[in-house]
Scaffold this motif. Structure first.
Motif, PDB file in Angstrom:
ATOM      1  N   PHE A  28       9.405 -12.144 -43.990  1.00 35.80           N
ATOM      2  CA  PHE A  28       8.415 -11.878 -42.940  1.00 35.80           C
ATOM      3  C   PHE A  28       7.042 -11.593 -43.544  1.00 35.80           C
ATOM      4  O   PHE A  28       6.034 -12.188 -43.167  1.00 35.80           O
ATOM      5  CB  PHE A  28       8.897 -10.692 -42.098  1.00 35.80           C
ATOM      6  N   ILE A  29       7.042 -10.693 -44.536  1.00 33.88           N
ATOM      7  CA  ILE A  29       5.773 -10.332 -45.173  1.00 33.88           C
ATOM      8  C   ILE A  29       5.175 -11.525 -45.889  1.00 33.88           C
ATOM      9  O   ILE A  29       3.980 -11.822 -45.759  1.00 33.88           O
ATOM     10  CB  ILE A  29       5.981  -9.139 -46.145  1.00 33.88           C
ATOM     11  N   ALA A  30       6.035 -12.269 -46.579  1.00 31.25           N
ATOM     12  CA  ALA A  30       5.537 -13.426 -47.316  1.00 31.25           C
ATOM     13  C   ALA A  30       4.947 -14.463 -46.375  1.00 31.25           C
ATOM     14  O   ALA A  30       3.865 -15.017 -46.629  1.00 31.25           O
ATOM     15  CB  ALA A  30       6.663 -14.048 -48.137  1.00 31.25           C
ATOM     16  N   SER A  31       5.592 -14.717 -45.241  1.00 30.46           N
ATOM     17  CA  SER A  31       5.057 -15.752 -44.353  1.00 30.46           C
ATOM     18  C   SER A  31       3.812 -15.271 -43.630  1.00 30.46           C
ATOM     19  O   SER A  31       2.916 -16.058 -43.339  1.00 30.46           O
ATOM     20  CB  SER A  31       6.118 -16.264 -43.374  1.00 30.46           C
ATOM     21  N   CYS A  32       3.718 -13.977 -43.357  1.00 26.59           N
ATOM     22  CA  CYS A  32       2.465 -13.446 -42.794  1.00 26.59           C
ATOM     23  C   CYS A  32       1.335 -13.693 -43.779  1.00 26.59           C
ATOM     24  O   CYS A  32       0.245 -14.149 -43.402  1.00 26.59           O
ATOM     25  CB  CYS A  32       2.567 -11.937 -42.549  1.00 26.59           C
ATOM     26  N   ALA A  33       1.590 -13.389 -45.025  1.00 27.21           N
ATOM     27  CA  ALA A  33       0.564 -13.538 -46.050  1.00 27.21           C
ATOM     28  C   ALA A  33       0.163 -15.001 -46.164  1.00 27.21           C
ATOM     29  O   ALA A  33      -1.027 -15.334 -46.191  1.00 27.21           O
ATOM     30  CB  ALA A  33       1.080 -13.018 -47.392  1.00 27.21           C
ATOM     31  N   MET A  34       1.126 -15.891 -46.186  1.00 23.81           N
ATOM     32  CA  MET A  34       0.831 -17.304 -46.399  1.00 23.81           C
ATOM     33  C   MET A  34       0.086 -17.907 -45.230  1.00 23.81           C
ATOM     34  O   MET A  34      -0.813 -18.709 -45.386  1.00 23.81           O
ATOM     35  CB  MET A  34       2.124 -18.081 -46.662  1.00 23.81           C
ATOM     36  N   THR A  35       0.469 -17.557 -43.976  1.00 23.19           N
ATOM     37  CA  THR A  35      -0.176 -18.169 -42.820  1.00 23.19           C
ATOM     38  C   THR A  35      -1.405 -17.392 -42.393  1.00 23.19           C
ATOM     39  O   THR A  35      -2.119 -17.787 -41.492  1.00 23.19           O
ATOM     40  CB  THR A  35       0.798 -18.244 -41.633  1.00 23.19           C
ATOM     41  N   VAL A  37      -1.562 -14.447 -40.960  1.00 22.73           N
ATOM     42  CA  VAL A  37      -1.410 -13.636 -39.757  1.00 22.73           C
ATOM     43  C   VAL A  37      -1.775 -12.191 -40.124  1.00 22.73           C
ATOM     44  O   VAL A  37      -1.274 -11.632 -41.095  1.00 22.73           O
ATOM     45  CB  VAL A  37       0.039 -13.692 -39.242  1.00 22.73           C
ATOM     46  N   ASP A  38      -2.672 -11.646 -39.348  1.00 23.90           N
ATOM     47  CA  ASP A  38      -3.113 -10.282 -39.633  1.00 23.90           C
ATOM     48  C   ASP A  38      -2.437  -9.346 -38.633  1.00 23.90           C
ATOM     49  O   ASP A  38      -2.813  -9.297 -37.462  1.00 23.90           O
ATOM     50  CB  ASP A  38      -4.645 -10.218 -39.503  1.00 23.90           C
ATOM     51  N   VAL A  39      -1.447  -8.636 -39.080  1.00 24.84           N
ATOM     52  CA  VAL A  39      -0.711  -7.759 -38.180  1.00 24.84           C
ATOM     53  C   VAL A  39      -1.619  -6.673 -37.616  1.00 24.84           C
ATOM     54  O   VAL A  39      -1.487  -6.257 -36.466  1.00 24.84           O
ATOM     55  CB  VAL A  39       0.508  -7.145 -38.901  1.00 24.84           C
ATOM     56  N   GLY A  40      -2.603  -6.296 -38.400  1.00 28.66           N
ATOM     57  CA  GLY A  40      -3.539  -5.279 -37.940  1.00 28.66           C
ATOM     58  C   GLY A  40      -4.313  -5.745 -36.721  1.00 28.66           C
ATOM     59  O   GLY A  40      -4.452  -5.014 -35.737  1.00 28.66           O
ATOM     60  N   ALA A  41      -4.771  -7.024 -36.768  1.00 27.75           N
ATOM     61  CA  ALA A  41      -5.530  -7.566 -35.651  1.00 27.75           C
ATOM     62  C   ALA A  41      -4.676  -7.590 -34.396  1.00 27.75           C
ATOM     63  O   ALA A  41      -5.174  -7.369 -33.286  1.00 27.75           O
ATOM     64  CB  ALA A  41      -6.012  -8.978 -35.991  1.00 27.75           C
ATOM     65  N   PHE A  42      -3.421  -7.857 -34.566  1.00 29.66           N
ATOM     66  CA  PHE A  42      -2.533  -7.872 -33.423  1.00 29.66           C
ATOM     67  C   PHE A  42      -2.492  -6.486 -32.786  1.00 29.66           C
ATOM     68  O   PHE A  42      -2.518  -6.346 -31.569  1.00 29.66           O
ATOM     69  CB  PHE A  42      -1.122  -8.287 -33.880  1.00 29.66           C
ATOM     70  N   LEU A  43      -2.510  -5.456 -33.611  1.00 22.82           N
ATOM     71  CA  LEU A  43      -2.452  -4.088 -33.089  1.00 22.82           C
ATOM     72  C   LEU A  43      -3.729  -3.714 -32.366  1.00 22.82           C
ATOM     73  O   LEU A  43      -3.695  -3.099 -31.296  1.00 22.82           O
ATOM     74  CB  LEU A  43      -2.150  -3.111 -34.224  1.00 22.82           C
ATOM     75  N   THR A  44      -4.917  -4.108 -32.923  1.00 22.43           N
ATOM     76  CA  THR A  44      -6.155  -3.807 -32.194  1.00 22.43           C
ATOM     77  C   THR A  44      -6.225  -4.625 -30.923  1.00 22.43           C
ATOM     78  O   THR A  44      -6.690  -4.167 -29.888  1.00 22.43           O
ATOM     79  CB  THR A  44      -7.396  -4.089 -33.066  1.00 22.43           C
ATOM     80  N   GLY A  45      -5.734  -5.888 -31.006  1.00 16.41           N
ATOM     81  CA  GLY A  45      -5.686  -6.741 -29.820  1.00 16.41           C
ATOM     82  C   GLY A  45      -4.850  -6.115 -28.730  1.00 16.41           C
ATOM     83  O   GLY A  45      -5.086  -6.333 -27.545  1.00 16.41           O
ATOM     84  N   PHE A  46      -3.918  -5.326 -29.110  1.00 20.08           N
ATOM     85  CA  PHE A  46      -3.031  -4.693 -28.159  1.00 20.08           C
ATOM     86  C   PHE A  46      -3.812  -3.792 -27.206  1.00 20.08           C
ATOM     87  O   PHE A  46      -3.529  -3.747 -26.007  1.00 20.08           O
ATOM     88  CB  PHE A  46      -1.972  -3.881 -28.920  1.00 20.08           C
TER      89      PHE A  46
END
Ligand SMILES: Nc1ncnc2c1ncn2[C@@H]1O[C@H](COP(=O)(O)OP(=O)(O)O)[C@@H](O)[C@H]1O
Ligand SMILES: [Mg+2]
Lengths: 262, 258
Positions: A28-35, A37-46
């Protein structure tokens, strides 16, 4: 013989489960890094999402009358698309069935075409048809027709391959033409399958056509796009509720009919 | 041997299945108009292969088969369908369309007389619909005209299949073990129906049977097959009790029937 064995080390500490969890996390972490995807942005978007959600809690009920026509249009698109696609699917399914067509060249060609059609994503089809025939329900109908064709033809030839061959023999022996054999000995045996697949595809198409409108292919999806574009989330709420009701009603009706067909 | 007009002629007919199994081994057989021929033989002797060669549900490997003087081996397209139209067939498993009504099933026997498009629009003539009902009454099932075929018992389904076969106004009726899945009482009904068609309508009947005793009871002539070869052929008057030992490999044939 009858004594309970001790748990092995691995069993005792659930090693397998721990290892799998670690692997999944790492992937999961590796594919987030590769693509990227910023998990942080998802949280602010929330937070923003919650804001929109609050606005949607106050639906603009006066908007309801404007959604009726697009909803009917959505259902019409789904119905016409499914109908056209599934009728064209019938002859193709017959020609793709192993027990009807023994000529491998004909059958292989037909199956190749069917496989090809099924690989086309419906959103891509919609985008192409909007470009070709312009914005409006025609693009939606064409998209759904092709999607239904691909789906029903496969389900249908698989059903044809399970029929009782006896009536085919009987009709052939009576001097029937190939077409008559298909019409009188094959199709009556798969008629209920066909209706069931038709309803099932119709269900999927009603759901799909709400999205297609977003690409400009007609129906309720257009209102979704418009209200979001105007930041009128109170209207978006109405569109979402309307879509929800339509999908639930269509699914329920179709499920009941399909159960009766069995 | 009584003289007659040949209606089915097998001349040096061989059939080898693609996997190498010999189905028919040099068959020479002439069946005359009006005969009631019963073909007996062990399971696997080639009885079904012989019948299916006669209406070309199977192709033969070599030899000639004449139906009313016309070759069915070389017939094509419309010509083949017209020859088939004169040869009705009934089957061990009845081969009705189970989801369709009895009436539709019976009319299926008539489609060879119509152009394809007419049948697809269901345009059967009033006369043919009446005939369908009359044929059903002939096999004593008149009240079942509008029932679905799968609501009927096995014996009833086989009699519907006979009514369907009659729609062809056939000159020949082939029956491949028509009673193999029926109980003794319905067996008699079906065999009696076939006998009536033979005697009242003059239809030539060829029946495959497992049972020697039924063969003796109904046949005007008994033909025996063994391993694809024709090994026996006698008019019913000449049939002796011990005859069938050879066809049945010297085994007790009543055991074979069970
Ligand atoms: N489609 C087929 N392919 C290969 N062999 C077959 C096929 N149909 C029948 N046979 C073989 O041909 C022989 C004759 O079969 P069949 O005519 O069905 O015998 P019967 O009807 O007397 O029981 C048997 O050995 C059978 O296994
Ligand atoms: Mg057989």
């Amino acid at each position: 013989m009858n004594t309970i064995p001790k748990k092995s080390f691995a069993q005792k500490w659930h090693i397998k489960a721990l290892v799998w969890t670690a692997i999944v996390l790492a992937l999961f972490i590796a594919s987030c890094a590769m693509t990227g995807v910023d998990v942080g942005a998802f949280l602010t978007g929330f937070n923003q999402f919650m804001q929109i959600f609050y606005e949607m809690l106050k639906p603009d009920w006066s908007y309801v009358p404007f959604t009726i026509k697009p909803i009917i249009q959505t259902i019409q698109m789904a119905l016409i698309g499914t109908l056209v696609g599934s009728i064209i699917a019938v002859p193709f399914a017959v020609l793709a069935a192993r027990n009807i067509v023994t000529n491998t060249v004909i059958r292989g060609t037909i199956r190749f075409i069917l496989n090809l059609v099924r690989t086309l994503p419906d959103l891509m089809l919609a985008a192409v048809f909007v470009a070709v025939v312009g914005i409006g329900p025609m693009a939606g109908v064409l998209t759904l027709a092709i999607f239904s064709f691909g789906m029903i033809s496969k389900l249908f030839y698989e059903a044809i391959e399970t029929i009782d061959m006896g009536p085919i023999e009987a009709l052939t022996a009576a001097g029937a033409t190939k077409t008559q054999v298909v019409w009188f000995a094959v199709l009556p045996q798969v008629y209920n399958h066909f209706l069931s697949y038709f309803l099932y595809t119709f269900e999927i198409n009603v759901r799909a056509s709400t999205i297609l409108g977003y690409l400009g292919a007609g129906g309720i999806g257009e209102l979704l796009q418009r209200s979001l574009g105007q930041f009128r989330y109170d209207r978006t709420a109405i569109v979402v509720i309307g879509t929800f009701i339509v999908v639930v009603v269509v699914d329920t009706l179709s499920n009941q009919l399909r159960e009766r067909l069995q | 041997m009584q003289e007659g007009t040949p209606i089915i002629e097998f001349n040096d007919v061989n059939k080898v299945y693609p996997n190498g199994t010999v189905g028919l081994d040099n068959i020479n057989l002439t069946i005359n108009k009006g005969e009631f021929v019963v073909i007996v033989g062990l399971s696997g002797a080639g009885k079904s292969t012989l019948l299916r060669a006669a209406n070309r549900l199977h192709d033969v490997s070599s030899g000639e088969i004449l139906i009313d003087g016309q070759s069915i081996v070389t017939a094509k397209g419309k010509q083949l369908r017209e020859v088939r139209r004169n040869i009705a067939m009934i089957f061990q498993n009845f081969n009705l369309v189970k989801r369709s009504t009895v009436e539709k099933n019976i009319l299926n026997g008539r489609v060879g007389y119509y152009p394809t498009w007419k049948t697809i629009f269901g345009l059967f003539s009033a006369a043919d619909k009446q005939q369908a009902a009359a044929n059903l009454q002939r096999v004593n099932l008149g009240e079942k005209l509008y029932s679905r075929a799968d609501e009927l018992s096995g014996g009833q389904q086989q009699r519907v299949a006979i009514a369907r076969a009659l729609m062809q106004e056939p000159k020949i009726m082939l029956a491949d073990e028509p009673i193999a899945s029926l109980d003794p009482r319905t067996t008699v009904m079906v065999m009696d129906d076939l006998k009536k068609l033979n005697e009242e309508l003059g239809i030539t009947v060829v029946v495959n049977l497992h049972s020697v005793s039924l063969a003796k009871q109904y046949a005007s002539r008994v033909v025996g097959l063994r391993a694809g070869k024709l090994v026996y052929d006698k008019q019913i008057g000449d049939v002796q009790d011990g005859d069938f030992d050879e066809i049945y490999d010297g085994k007790n044939q009543e055991v074979k029937e069970a």
